[in-house]
Design an enzyme around this catalytic site. Structure first.
Site, mmCIF file in Angstrom:
data_model
loop_
_atom_site.group_PDB
_atom_site.id
_atom_site.type_symbol
_atom_site.label_atom_id
_atom_site.label_comp_id
_atom_site.label_asym_id
_atom_site.label_seq_id
_atom_site.Cartn_x
_atom_site.Cartn_y
_atom_site.Cartn_z
ATOM 1 N N GLY A 276 0.781 -1.239 0.000
ATOM 2 C CA GLY A 276 0.000 0.000 0.000
ATOM 3 C C GLY A 276 0.802 1.274 0.000
ATOM 4 O O GLY A 276 0.229 2.364 0.029
ATOM 5 N N GLU A 318 4.358 -6.242 1.676
ATOM 6 C CA GLU A 318 4.021 -6.671 0.314
ATOM 7 C C GLU A 318 3.866 -5.486 -0.626
ATOM 8 O O GLU A 318 2.764 -5.209 -1.118
ATOM 9 C CB GLU A 318 2.699 -7.445 0.341
ATOM 10 C CG GLU A 318 2.730 -8.708 1.163
ATOM 11 C CD GLU A 318 1.339 -9.280 1.396
ATOM 12 O OE1 GLU A 318 0.337 -8.560 1.247
ATOM 13 O OE2 GLU A 318 1.258 -10.460 1.741
ATOM 14 N N ARG A 321 2.956 -1.437 -5.997
ATOM 15 C CA ARG A 321 3.098 -0.163 -6.708
ATOM 16 C C ARG A 321 4.468 0.482 -6.475
ATOM 17 O O ARG A 321 5.080 1.015 -7.405
ATOM 18 C CB ARG A 321 2.010 0.785 -6.205
ATOM 19 C CG ARG A 321 1.922 2.117 -6.910
ATOM 20 C CD ARG A 321 0.999 3.079 -6.143
ATOM 21 N NE ARG A 321 -0.211 2.461 -5.684
ATOM 22 C CZ ARG A 321 -1.360 2.422 -6.359
ATOM 23 N NH1 ARG A 321 -1.441 2.997 -7.533
ATOM 24 N NH2 ARG A 321 -2.422 1.822 -5.856
ATOM 25 N N ARG A 358 -6.701 3.828 -14.659
ATOM 26 C CA ARG A 358 -6.715 4.423 -13.318
ATOM 27 C C ARG A 358 -7.353 5.814 -13.276
ATOM 28 O O ARG A 358 -7.993 6.172 -12.299
ATOM 29 C CB ARG A 358 -5.302 4.450 -12.729
ATOM 30 C CG ARG A 358 -4.704 3.031 -12.585
ATOM 31 C CD ARG A 358 -3.448 3.009 -11.735
ATOM 32 N NE ARG A 358 -3.731 3.299 -10.357
ATOM 33 C CZ ARG A 358 -3.530 4.462 -9.788
ATOM 34 N NH1 ARG A 358 -3.006 5.466 -10.475
ATOM 35 N NH2 ARG A 358 -3.849 4.642 -8.522
ATOM 36 N N CYS A 389 -14.531 5.000 -27.155
ATOM 37 C CA CYS A 389 -15.829 5.624 -27.352
ATOM 38 C C CYS A 389 -16.449 5.908 -25.986
ATOM 39 O O CYS A 389 -17.428 5.267 -25.586
ATOM 40 C CB CYS A 389 -16.693 4.671 -28.169
ATOM 41 S SG CYS A 389 -17.944 5.565 -29.038
ATOM 42 N N TYR A 419 -0.303 -1.235 -12.040
ATOM 43 C CA TYR A 419 -1.753 -1.182 -12.252
ATOM 44 C C TYR A 419 -2.145 -0.497 -13.561
ATOM 45 O O TYR A 419 -3.214 0.075 -13.657
ATOM 46 C CB TYR A 419 -2.452 -0.530 -11.057
ATOM 47 C CG TYR A 419 -2.171 -1.243 -9.763
ATOM 48 C CD1 TYR A 419 -2.625 -2.543 -9.550
ATOM 49 C CD2 TYR A 419 -1.416 -0.647 -8.763
ATOM 50 C CE1 TYR A 419 -2.339 -3.223 -8.371
ATOM 51 C CE2 TYR A 419 -1.124 -1.325 -7.581
ATOM 52 C CZ TYR A 419 -1.591 -2.606 -7.394
ATOM 53 O OH TYR A 419 -1.302 -3.283 -6.223
HETATM 54 C C1 LIG Z 1 -3.001 -8.261 0.087
HETATM 55 C C2 LIG Z 1 -2.320 -7.213 -0.698
HETATM 56 N N1 LIG Z 1 -0.987 -7.084 -0.569
HETATM 57 C C3 LIG Z 1 -0.304 -6.162 -1.279
HETATM 58 C C4 LIG Z 1 -0.954 -5.308 -2.146
HETATM 59 C C5 LIG Z 1 -0.121 -4.343 -2.896
HETATM 60 O O1 LIG Z 1 -0.502 -3.063 -2.729
HETATM 61 P P1 LIG Z 1 0.364 -1.872 -3.304
HETATM 62 O O2 LIG Z 1 0.540 -2.098 -4.753
HETATM 63 O O3 LIG Z 1 -0.468 -0.706 -3.020
HETATM 64 O O4 LIG Z 1 1.653 -1.872 -2.563
HETATM 65 C C6 LIG Z 1 -2.336 -5.401 -2.301
HETATM 66 C C7 LIG Z 1 -3.080 -4.452 -3.151
HETATM 67 O O5 LIG Z 1 -3.570 -3.454 -2.700
HETATM 68 C C8 LIG Z 1 -3.035 -6.387 -1.564
HETATM 69 O O6 LIG Z 1 -4.347 -6.523 -1.709
HETATM 70 N N1 LIG Z 2 -5.689 -1.155 -8.821
HETATM 71 C C1 LIG Z 2 -5.463 -0.205 -7.761
HETATM 72 C C2 LIG Z 2 -4.767 -0.807 -6.613
HETATM 73 C C3 LIG Z 2 -5.436 -2.026 -6.127
HETATM 74 C C4 LIG Z 2 -4.546 -2.703 -5.203
HETATM 75 C C5 LIG Z 2 -4.912 -4.129 -5.012
HETATM 76 N N2 LIG Z 2 -5.690 -4.385 -3.819
HETATM 77 C C6 LIG Z 2 -4.742 1.011 -8.275
HETATM 78 O O1 LIG Z 2 -4.475 1.105 -9.397
HETATM 79 O O2 LIG Z 2 -4.449 1.915 -7.563
#
Ligand SMILES: Cc1ncc(COP(=O)(O)O)c(C=O)c1O
Ligand SMILES: N[C@@H](CCCC[NH3+])C(=O)O
Length: 460
Positions: A276, A318, A321, A358, A389, A419
């Site tokens: 996150g 984990e 992004r 996004r 479209c 993403y």
């Molecule tokens: C369980 C879990 N771990 C890790 C992530 C990776 O999140 P981020 O890409 O925001 O670091 C996510 C996605 O939000 C997730 O659902």
């Molecule tokens: N797809 C989302 C993040 C989701 C993360 C997965 N739980 C984004 O682009 O920001």
């Protein structure tokens, strides 16, 4: 906070005309270092990434094109490993995964978080060590679970009572004893877009701490001797800048660890705090420093556990992004430029919401530059739109671009490594772009551009 953020402070809110950027930046050619890959620059007016000129990339591979800076990706893996030394770092494959990326993650010594049979298949196809894979998901099927257990996946992060029963049944059937973490909904209201916040009670992930479902899940897993309960898991959401939410979640999980010891006499050795960690998409976004986060998380968990007389668990994080996002750039070719008198210029490119969902999905902020040449022309307030479209098909909502922009120019959008390819789709039957990795002045395709044959395959 974005330059164009709504006054209320919601960085994902719709940008209203009165919120338009008050003045153009002095120089439209500068690449703001916080939002471009670590190896990018301008040579001869054109943007280069890892020493490769985007004009050459566009000529060789076509546009739209995802460009991934391999060294940037790998260096961020190393940054996380260094910050969380002695703990475990799992790359969240949902951000962007393909065979080559799985190899990079393996070579850098990280684990891999997968959340579907498809992601697992990609990882296993390149021999990613299964013991370093964790399987997530709120609705894992029997087939996905069976495949993961048969492959020897290191952790299953269970997300519901039904799943606990399913894994128990399958573990018995296969004669294996998987390591289990329980995904706990900690009730933390993460400061991010509603669609990517995952720890408040009213959403689909995890087992609630407040309702007692998490404690009940612990009982149910412990009642199945074929499952080895090793820890708790929390993921509060994505693109988070304010680290307070992680700290609250860590505290609440540590309290649950204490309660588990009191109720069952069991000390769980692992605590997974999820991903996150936010990244900078536009100038002024202030991404959290991973070293500071790592130190804070460790300090909090240590303090809470010591106070409770518990040994300090091994932490896992984990990031998805924060590892793949900053090293990715999407290159588009401009097709049309339409001035809407008194409002803005609409610049249409050859991709759109199919390669970057996004902006449409979350109102996310991006920026871009004219990448194929430098220009001193008058800055023009512009909106970069795709060719779908759909009027919400916006790539960059507000950006100042040179007034001499014309068809055939290339635009480059930074921070698209997470993403974007993984959320890509075929709306209007657009072809998903190729992904090219660049390193030391060289480029190579790591995912091929889709072809019309790909689109037609499977249709009768
Ligand atoms: C369980 C879990 N771990 C890790 C992530 C990776 O999140 P981020 O890409 O925001 O670091 C996510 C996605 O939000 C997730 O659902
Ligand atoms: N797809 C989302 C993040 C989701 C993360 C997965 N739980 C984004 O682009 O920001």
């Amino acid at each position: 906070m974005s330059r164009f953020a709504h006054p209320a402070g919601d960085r994902h809110a719709e940008v209203l005309p009165e919120d338009r950027p008050p003045q153009a930046p002095a120089d439209l050619n500068t690449l703001v270092p916080t939002i471009w890959p670590r190896t990018s620059g301008r040579v001869d007016g054109a943007v280069t990434i890892a020493g490769v000129d985007v004009r050459d990339l566009a000529r060789e591979y076509g546009t739209p094109l995802y460009v991934v800076d391999e060294d940037d990706f790998r260096s961020r893996c190393r940054d996380y490993k260094a910050a969380f030394q002695g703990e475990d770092v799992y790359y969240a494959g949902k951000a962007f995964l393909c065979k080559e990326v799985a190899r990079w993650v393996d070579q850098e010594g990280l684990g891999l978080d997968v959340c579907s049979g498809g992601e697992l298949a990609v990882a296993l196809s390149v021999g990613f060590p299964p013991e370093r894979i964790a399987l997530h998901g709120n609705n894992k099927s029997y087939a996905e679970l069976e495949r993961a257990l048969a492959a020897g996946v290191g952790h299953i992060v269970v997300d519901s009572f039904q799943e606990i029963a399913r894994v128990g049944y399958l573990a018995d059937k296969l004669g294996v004893r998987p390591k289990i973490q329980i995904r706990v909904t900690t009730g933390v209201e993460a400061h991010t877009h509603e669609f990517i916040a995952t720890a408040h009670d009213d959403q689909k992930f995890g087992l609630s701490l407040n309702s007692g479902a998490a404690a009940e899940a612990v009982r149910r897993v412990l009642a199945l001797p074929q499952l080895e309960l090793v820890g708790l898991h929390s993921h509060i959401g994505s693109q988070i800048f304010d680290t307070a939410g992680f700290e609250v979640a860590a505290r609440r999980l540590a309290v649950l660890l204490t309660e588990i010891k009191q109720e069952h006499g069991v000390v769980l050795p692992e605590l997974d705090l999820g991903g996150g960690y936010g990244i900078a998409y536009v100038e002024g976004d202030d991404a959290p420093d991973i070293k500071v986060i790592a130190d804070n998380l460790r300090m909090i968990v240590t303090r809470v556990c010591e106070d409770a007389g518990l040994p300090v668990p091994r932490l896992t994080v984990e990031p998805g992004r924060a590892i793949s996002g900053p090293g990715g750039v999407t290159v588009y070719e401009v097709g049309t430029v339409k001035d809407v008198e008194g409002l803005r210029s609409y610049v249409s490119v050859d991709g759109g919401m199919s390669d970057n969902l996004r902006t449409a999905l979350y109102g996310a902020d991006y920026t871009c530059v004219l990448a194929s040449r430098a220009s001193e022309a008058r800055p023009t307030l512009s909106r970069v739109v795709g060719k779908h479209c759909e009027s919400g098909d916006i790539v960059v909502r507000d950006v100042w671009l040179p007034g001499d922009l014309t068809a055939g120019d290339l635009l480059a959008v930074p921070a698209t490594g997470a993403y974007c390819r993984s959320l890509a789709h075929n709306y209007n039957y657009l072809l998903k772009p190729a992904v090219v990795a660049v390193k030391d002045g060289k480029s190579r395709v790591i995912m091929h551009r889709e072809t019309e044959d790909d689109l037609l395959r499977g249709q009768v």
